[in-house]
Scaffold this motif. Structure first.
Motif, PDB file in Angstrom:
ATOM      1  N   THR A  23       1.378   9.840   8.002  1.00 17.56           N
ATOM      2  CA  THR A  23       1.039   8.438   8.226  1.00 17.56           C
ATOM      3  C   THR A  23       0.217   7.885   7.072  1.00 17.56           C
ATOM      4  O   THR A  23       0.456   6.771   6.590  1.00 17.56           O
ATOM      5  CB  THR A  23       0.267   8.279   9.547  1.00 17.56           C
ATOM      6  N   ARG A  24      -0.747   8.662   6.614  1.00 11.56           N
ATOM      7  CA  ARG A  24      -1.569   8.226   5.476  1.00 11.56           C
ATOM      8  C   ARG A  24      -0.696   8.005   4.242  1.00 11.56           C
ATOM      9  O   ARG A  24      -0.803   6.957   3.573  1.00 11.56           O
ATOM     10  CB  ARG A  24      -2.634   9.284   5.172  1.00 11.56           C
ATOM     11  N   ILE A  25       0.195   8.956   3.950  1.00 12.72           N
ATOM     12  CA  ILE A  25       1.029   8.863   2.752  1.00 12.72           C
ATOM     13  C   ILE A  25       2.020   7.707   2.868  1.00 12.72           C
ATOM     14  O   ILE A  25       2.226   6.942   1.924  1.00 12.72           O
ATOM     15  CB  ILE A  25       1.771  10.186   2.513  1.00 12.72           C
ATOM     16  N   THR A  26       2.646   7.564   4.035  1.00  9.48           N
ATOM     17  CA  THR A  26       3.631   6.503   4.232  1.00  9.48           C
ATOM     18  C   THR A  26       2.988   5.129   4.087  1.00  9.48           C
ATOM     19  O   THR A  26       3.524   4.239   3.410  1.00  9.48           O
ATOM     20  CB  THR A  26       4.293   6.634   5.611  1.00  9.48           C
ATOM     21  N   SER A  27       1.833   4.933   4.704  1.00 13.82           N
ATOM     22  CA  SER A  27       1.184   3.624   4.621  1.00 13.82           C
ATOM     23  C   SER A  27       0.777   3.311   3.182  1.00 13.82           C
ATOM     24  O   SER A  27       0.987   2.186   2.702  1.00 13.82           O
ATOM     25  CB  SER A  27      -0.028   3.568   5.548  1.00 13.82           C
ATOM     26  N   GLU A  28       0.234   4.294   2.469  1.00  9.03           N
ATOM     27  CA  GLU A  28      -0.178   4.064   1.084  1.00  9.03           C
ATOM     28  C   GLU A  28       1.029   3.769   0.193  1.00  9.03           C
ATOM     29  O   GLU A  28       0.968   2.896  -0.681  1.00  9.03           O
ATOM     30  CB  GLU A  28      -0.945   5.276   0.561  1.00  9.03           C
ATOM     31  N   ALA A  29       2.129   4.485   0.411  1.00 10.53           N
ATOM     32  CA  ALA A  29       3.323   4.280  -0.410  1.00 10.53           C
ATOM     33  C   ALA A  29       3.916   2.888  -0.217  1.00 10.53           C
ATOM     34  O   ALA A  29       4.597   2.365  -1.104  1.00 10.53           O
ATOM     35  CB  ALA A  29       4.369   5.339  -0.082  1.00 10.53           C
ATOM     36  N   ASN A  30       3.656   2.295   0.952  1.00 11.36           N
ATOM     37  CA  ASN A  30       4.158   0.947   1.240  1.00 11.36           C
ATOM     38  C   ASN A  30       3.097  -0.132   1.033  1.00 11.36           C
ATOM     39  O   ASN A  30       3.251  -1.264   1.499  1.00 11.36           O
ATOM     40  CB  ASN A  30       4.698   0.903   2.668  1.00 11.36           C
ATOM     41  N   GLY A  31       2.017   0.223   0.342  1.00  5.99           N
ATOM     42  CA  GLY A  31       1.004  -0.758  -0.012  1.00  5.99           C
ATOM     43  C   GLY A  31       0.135  -1.218   1.138  1.00  5.99           C
ATOM     44  O   GLY A  31      -0.416  -2.324   1.103  1.00  5.99           O
ATOM     45  N   ARG A  32      -0.019  -0.376   2.158  1.00  4.30           N
ATOM     46  CA  ARG A  32      -0.838  -0.740   3.318  1.00  4.30           C
ATOM     47  C   ARG A  32      -1.890   0.328   3.559  1.00  4.30           C
ATOM     48  O   ARG A  32      -1.780   1.449   3.076  1.00  4.30           O
ATOM     49  CB  ARG A  32       0.045  -0.904   4.567  1.00  4.30           C
ATOM     50  N   HIS A  33      -2.895  -0.026   4.356  1.00  3.87           N
ATOM     51  CA  HIS A  33      -3.932   0.950   4.695  1.00  3.87           C
ATOM     52  C   HIS A  33      -3.964   1.166   6.198  1.00  3.87           C
ATOM     53  O   HIS A  33      -4.035   0.204   6.977  1.00  3.87           O
ATOM     54  CB  HIS A  33      -5.311   0.490   4.232  1.00  3.87           C
ATOM     55  N   VAL A  34      -3.905   2.420   6.600  1.00  8.18           N
ATOM     56  CA  VAL A  34      -4.047   2.807   8.000  1.00  8.18           C
ATOM     57  C   VAL A  34      -5.149   3.859   8.079  1.00  8.18           C
ATOM     58  O   VAL A  34      -5.148   4.832   7.323  1.00  8.18           O
ATOM     59  CB  VAL A  34      -2.737   3.375   8.566  1.00  8.18           C
ATOM     60  N   THR A  35      -6.088   3.657   8.972  1.00 13.03           N
ATOM     61  CA  THR A  35      -7.145   4.643   9.206  1.00 13.03           C
ATOM     62  C   THR A  35      -6.605   5.704  10.151  1.00 13.03           C
ATOM     63  O   THR A  35      -6.228   5.393  11.284  1.00 13.03           O
ATOM     64  CB  THR A  35      -8.386   3.979   9.819  1.00 13.03           C
ATOM     65  N   VAL A  36      -6.539   6.950   9.679  1.00  6.58           N
ATOM     66  CA  VAL A  36      -5.888   8.000  10.464  1.00  6.58           C
ATOM     67  C   VAL A  36      -6.925   8.909  11.117  1.00  6.58           C
ATOM     68  O   VAL A  36      -8.022   9.109  10.596  1.00  6.58           O
ATOM     69  CB  VAL A  36      -4.913   8.827   9.605  1.00  6.58           C
ATOM     70  N   HIS A  37      -6.541   9.467  12.269  1.00  5.07           N
ATOM     71  CA  HIS A  37      -7.426  10.329  13.048  1.00  5.07           C
ATOM     72  C   HIS A  37      -6.621  11.514  13.575  1.00  5.07           C
ATOM     73  O   HIS A  37      -5.609  11.323  14.266  1.00  5.07           O
ATOM     74  CB  HIS A  37      -8.021   9.570  14.240  1.00  5.07           C
ATOM     75  N   TRP A  38      -7.069  12.731  13.265  1.00  4.51           N
ATOM     76  CA  TRP A  38      -6.450  13.948  13.791  1.00  4.51           C
ATOM     77  C   TRP A  38      -7.195  14.287  15.079  1.00  4.51           C
ATOM     78  O   TRP A  38      -8.320  14.773  15.046  1.00  4.51           O
ATOM     79  CB  TRP A  38      -6.572  15.059  12.768  1.00  4.51           C
ATOM     80  N   ALA A  39      -6.592  13.990  16.217  1.00  4.79           N
ATOM     81  CA  ALA A  39      -7.307  14.123  17.484  1.00  4.79           C
ATOM     82  C   ALA A  39      -6.328  14.306  18.637  1.00  4.79           C
ATOM     83  O   ALA A  39      -5.181  13.864  18.576  1.00  4.79           O
ATOM     84  CB  ALA A  39      -8.164  12.884  17.740  1.00  4.79           C
ATOM     85  N   TRP A  40      -6.801  14.950  19.697  1.00  3.03           N
ATOM     86  CA  TRP A  40      -5.967  15.121  20.893  1.00  3.03           C
ATOM     87  C   TRP A  40      -6.491  14.304  22.071  1.00  3.03           C
ATOM     88  O   TRP A  40      -5.868  14.266  23.130  1.00  3.03           O
ATOM     89  CB  TRP A  40      -5.850  16.588  21.287  1.00  3.03           C
TER      90      TRP A  40
END
Length: 329
Positions: free
Chosen positions: A227-244
């Protein structure tokens, strides 16, 4: 200890200098008896939380795999995940590394041997015991790293980059596509893609809400990084969280949640996480906030969504998928 973990130990060399354990948190104690140095990688956050922090690694790269001469692995469900694991091990571990990978026999295929054969000179299978079997791979044959991989989707004006362990990898599965078609019309200040996978929905939400805070949450470490890589590659920012879980998130803090919930954990069907998601969504959404969900049409979840979140309507339905919109009370 379950039969797969026991098989891994029984099929393993008696000692190693640096032992890497993949997706088998229950083997932590046994690994420490075998090797002077132990590193444990778990894609699922629920598994990772069982591992002592001193042993846990969160990447399979040259630094973390330095000196690895033995690998214990539970065979993943997806061949793409196996391919990436094998590719990284052969690239970064010692040339003489010995991989012992086991699983339940009913879930194993000859294609697993073929995948390992791309990265190791010799691949063989053990005899079956207790409905389990192990694969041995030795003689690393390093190649250039190809994971994570990108796939362009012109219909969404999106490039999707994903690791092998991500659901649907870099493709757009049918359920996600139905939600993707609605993301341009979803707006708010705080939005969440719950179970973000490769980051398709999170990236589209960020595109539609350039001034907003968009989050992506997933139990899979591979998914969070994708998700981090995809959003950055498309010029967007997403705050990601590894959580259950979202226990530490404040109530009434989100305007929109989109979700293509999981129905499996590994090879086992498990709907309980999805039902827990509905309860959490009801707590996290501000009054009037929207929860958009896609699920298999045979599941009787509309009433559960109404009870957990608020009034729920069917936005789309066919014999395979149902898309619902719930308005938080």
């Amino acid at each position: 200890m379950d039969p797969v973990d026991r098989m891994i130990i029984e099929e393993s060399p008696e000692s190693a200098k640096h032992l890497l354990v993949i997706d088998s948190p229950e083997l932590a104690d046994a690994a420490s008896d075998v090797a002077g140095r132990v590193s444990i990688y778990c894609d699922d956050r629920r598994d990772a939380d069982q591992v002592p922090r001193s042993l846990l690694i969160e990447a399979l790269d040259a630094a973390t795999l330095e000196g690895v001469d033995l690998v214990w692995m539970r065979l993943p469900k997806a061949l793409a995940a196996l391919d990436e694991y094998a590719e990284r091990i052969s690239a970064h571990a010692l040339p003489g590394v010995h991989l012992v990978a086991a699983g339940r026999t009913k879930h194993m295929t000859l294609s697993m041997n073929d995948v390992l054969g791309k990265h190791f000179k010799a691949v063989s299978a053990s005899l079956g015991r207790n409905k389990s079997r192990a694969l041995h791979a030795i003689g690393a044959t390093p190649t250039e790293l190809t994971w994570p991989r990108e796939n362009l989707h012109p219909e969404l004006s999106l490039g999707v980059i994903a690791h092998g362990a991500v659901f649907a990898t870099n493709k757009v599965d049918d359920g996600t596509r139905l939600l993707a078609e609605r993301c341009a019309d979803l707006h708010g200040n705080d939005l969440l893609d719950l179970g973000c996978g490769s980051g398709i929905l999170a990236t589209l939400l960020a595109r539609a809400n350039p001034e907003a805070t968009v989050h992506g949450v997933d139990t899979s470490l591979a998914a969070v990084d994708s998700t981090r890589i995809t959003s950055e590659a498309n010029g967007r920012h997403v705050t990601v969280h590894w959580a259950w879980n979202l226990n530490d998130w404040p109530a009434d803090s989100l305007d929109v949640i989109v979700c293509n919930p999981p129905f499996h954990r590994g090879v086992a069907k498990d709907s309980e996480p999805a039902l827990e998601i509905f309860t959490e969504a009801g707590r996290l959404l501000r009054p009037g906030g929207e929860f958009w969900c896609v699920y298999n049409s045979h599941l009787p979840w509309k009433a559960r969504l109404t009870a957990s979140i608020g009034p729920t309507t069917v936005d789309f339905q066919n014999p395979f998928y149902t898309v619902t919109r719930s308005i938080a009370r």
